[in-house]
Design a protein around this motif. Sequence first.
Motif, short mmCIF file in Angstrom:
data_model
loop_
_atom_site.label_atom_id
_atom_site.label_comp_id
_atom_site.label_asym_id
_atom_site.label_seq_id
_atom_site.Cartn_x
_atom_site.Cartn_y
_atom_site.Cartn_z
N ASP A 19 47.96 -27.27 -13.86
CA ASP A 19 47.37 -28.12 -12.82
C ASP A 19 47.99 -27.95 -11.54
O ASP A 19 47.85 -28.85 -10.81
N THR A 20 49.40 -27.33 -11.49
CA THR A 20 49.89 -27.38 -10.26
C THR A 20 50.05 -26.04 -9.38
O THR A 20 50.78 -25.64 -8.68
N VAL A 26 57.45 -28.41 -1.64
CA VAL A 26 58.27 -29.25 -2.15
C VAL A 26 59.77 -29.15 -1.88
O VAL A 26 60.72 -30.00 -1.80
N ILE A 27 60.19 -28.01 -2.20
CA ILE A 27 61.83 -27.37 -1.62
C ILE A 27 61.77 -27.96 -0.29
O ILE A 27 62.80 -28.30 0.18
N GLN A 28 60.98 -27.69 0.58
CA GLN A 28 60.92 -28.10 2.11
C GLN A 28 61.09 -29.63 2.23
O GLN A 28 62.05 -30.31 3.11
N LEU A 85 52.93 -31.59 -8.18
CA LEU A 85 54.13 -31.15 -8.35
C LEU A 85 55.08 -31.77 -7.89
O LEU A 85 56.34 -32.10 -8.53
N ARG A 86 54.98 -32.32 -6.59
CA ARG A 86 56.13 -33.26 -5.95
C ARG A 86 56.22 -34.26 -6.71
O ARG A 86 57.50 -34.75 -6.95
N ALA A 87 55.41 -35.04 -7.30
CA ALA A 87 55.58 -36.28 -8.08
C ALA A 87 56.36 -36.03 -9.40
O ALA A 87 57.21 -36.86 -9.86
N SER A 132 60.40 -37.38 -10.15
CA SER A 132 60.21 -37.82 -11.33
C SER A 132 61.49 -37.29 -12.53
O SER A 132 62.22 -37.89 -13.11
N ALA A 133 61.55 -35.90 -12.50
CA ALA A 133 62.27 -35.42 -13.22
C ALA A 133 63.83 -35.33 -12.78
O ALA A 133 64.87 -35.58 -13.77
N PHE A 134 64.10 -35.84 -11.61
CA PHE A 134 65.45 -36.15 -11.21
C PHE A 134 65.67 -37.41 -11.56
O PHE A 134 67.16 -37.63 -11.81
#
Length: 128
Positions: A19-20, A47-49, A118-120, A124-126
């Motif tokens: 889904d990403t 997202v890296i940017q 993906l950004r969310a 969240s993983a961090f």
Amino acid sequence: MTHTLLEIERAFRLSWGPDTTCLDAESLATWHPDKPAHGQCGPTALVIQDLLGGDLLIADVTGGDENNEVHYWNQFTNGLEIDLTREQFQSHRTIGEPRVVVRPPGGPRAYINEYQLLRARVFSAFDH
């Protein structure tokens, strides 16, 4: 908060899913958890940017029997490049000469839902 490149890569690998991706319906059928980087380059580079700044690079991908496509990754002022998704291409595929692409004001126009998801997930993983 500052994160190492290893922590950033781990967050993406935990966050990628079907889904990403930026895959069309036919190509999405080829996505598999054993090859999670497949179709993730666009949202990942954005997202890296968001996390680190720098430029978005794009290049044509050719070769083999597969359709031609494009690939995105990031480059920074010191010349360092980060490409977490290059592994999706087999060795017979050729990634062409990169060019800088300017991010549209207000964010991406295509695959915005996949980018936002993906950004969310990465942010969240961090927290874990």
